[in-house]
Design an enzyme around this catalytic site. Structure first.
Site, short mmCIF file in Angstrom:
data_model
loop_
_atom_site.label_atom_id
_atom_site.label_comp_id
_atom_site.label_asym_id
_atom_site.label_seq_id
_atom_site.Cartn_x
_atom_site.Cartn_y
_atom_site.Cartn_z
N GLY A 46 0.83 -1.19 0.00
CA GLY A 46 0.00 0.00 0.00
C GLY A 46 0.86 1.24 0.00
O GLY A 46 2.03 1.21 0.43
N GLN A 83 2.90 10.04 1.13
CA GLN A 83 4.21 9.36 1.13
C GLN A 83 5.06 9.73 -0.08
O GLN A 83 6.26 9.49 -0.09
CB GLN A 83 4.02 7.84 1.19
N CYS A 113 5.90 -0.01 7.15
CA CYS A 113 5.53 1.12 6.30
C CYS A 113 6.68 1.43 5.36
O CYS A 113 7.84 1.42 5.79
CB CYS A 113 5.24 2.33 7.20
N LEU A 114 6.36 1.72 4.10
CA LEU A 114 7.42 2.04 3.13
C LEU A 114 8.17 3.32 3.53
O LEU A 114 9.29 3.53 3.07
CB LEU A 114 6.84 2.20 1.73
N HIS A 132 -4.22 1.25 7.70
CA HIS A 132 -2.89 1.88 7.68
C HIS A 132 -2.86 3.04 6.67
O HIS A 132 -2.43 4.15 7.01
CB HIS A 132 -1.85 0.80 7.34
N GLU A 133 -3.33 2.78 5.45
CA GLU A 133 -3.25 3.81 4.40
C GLU A 133 -4.19 4.98 4.69
O GLU A 133 -3.83 6.13 4.46
CB GLU A 133 -3.54 3.21 3.02
N HIS A 188 -2.62 7.38 7.01
CA HIS A 188 -1.69 8.32 6.36
C HIS A 188 -2.42 9.58 5.87
O HIS A 188 -1.86 10.67 5.90
CB HIS A 188 -1.03 7.67 5.14
#
Ligand code: NI
Length: 159
Positions: A46, A51, A89-90, A131-132, A135
């Site tokens: 994701g 991000q 997380c990226l 999670h997304e 953000h």
């Protein structure tokens, strides 16, 4: 199609609340394509627009590698149950932590034609949605971590 630079923890853009999308312009289509390329290149499941430094309510998710969800102005309208598991997380590469999320969520979002749709998610997909969407409101999973964030060792890629 391009891979964009992923912002990392500590970058203030990750703590901002994103704006609703009112129209899918060619620039937004390009952003979404780039977000997909960037997510796949990083082997993520994701990615949210902040991000890559864009404060718009857009996220892409693909937990199966088959068919991505493209979510514009997504909202969770129902949730139930509980799952506790590892999450990363990226924007925080090489780290993970234990987070409890709902086991099930029901969401609404708009697609690239600005048509509203509803979908249900369980397990990993539900976790990714939570999670997304976090953000998009400036929330990072580390706010919810039980215990410490730990190093993750990735297996060597084989080709
Ligand atoms: Ni993340």
């Amino acid at each position: 199609m391009a891979i964009r630079n992923i912002r990392e923890f500590g970058d203030p853009v990750l703590n901002k609340v994103c704006k609703e999308v009112t129209e899918v312009t060619p620039r937004i289509r390009e952003l979404i394509e780039d977000m997909l390329d960037t997510m796949y290149a990083a082997n993520g499941v994701g990615l949210a627009a902040p991000q890559v430094g864009i404060l718009k309510r857009i996220a892409v998710i693909d937990t199966t590698g088959e068919d991505p969800y493209i979510l514009i102005n997504p909202r969770i309208i129902e949730e139930s149950g509980e799952q506790t598991g590892s999450e990363g997380c990226l924007s925080y590469p090489g780290k993970a932590g234990t987070v409890t999320r709902p086991e099930y969520v029901k969401c609404t979002a708009f697609d690239v034609e600005m048509k509203e749709f509803t979908f249900e998610a369980e397990g990993l997909l539900a976790r990714a949605v939570c999670h997304e969407l976090g953000h998009l409101d400036g929330h990072l999973y580390t706010e919810y971590v039980e215990g410490d964030v730990y190093e993750v060792k990735y297996a060597e890629e084989e080709d």
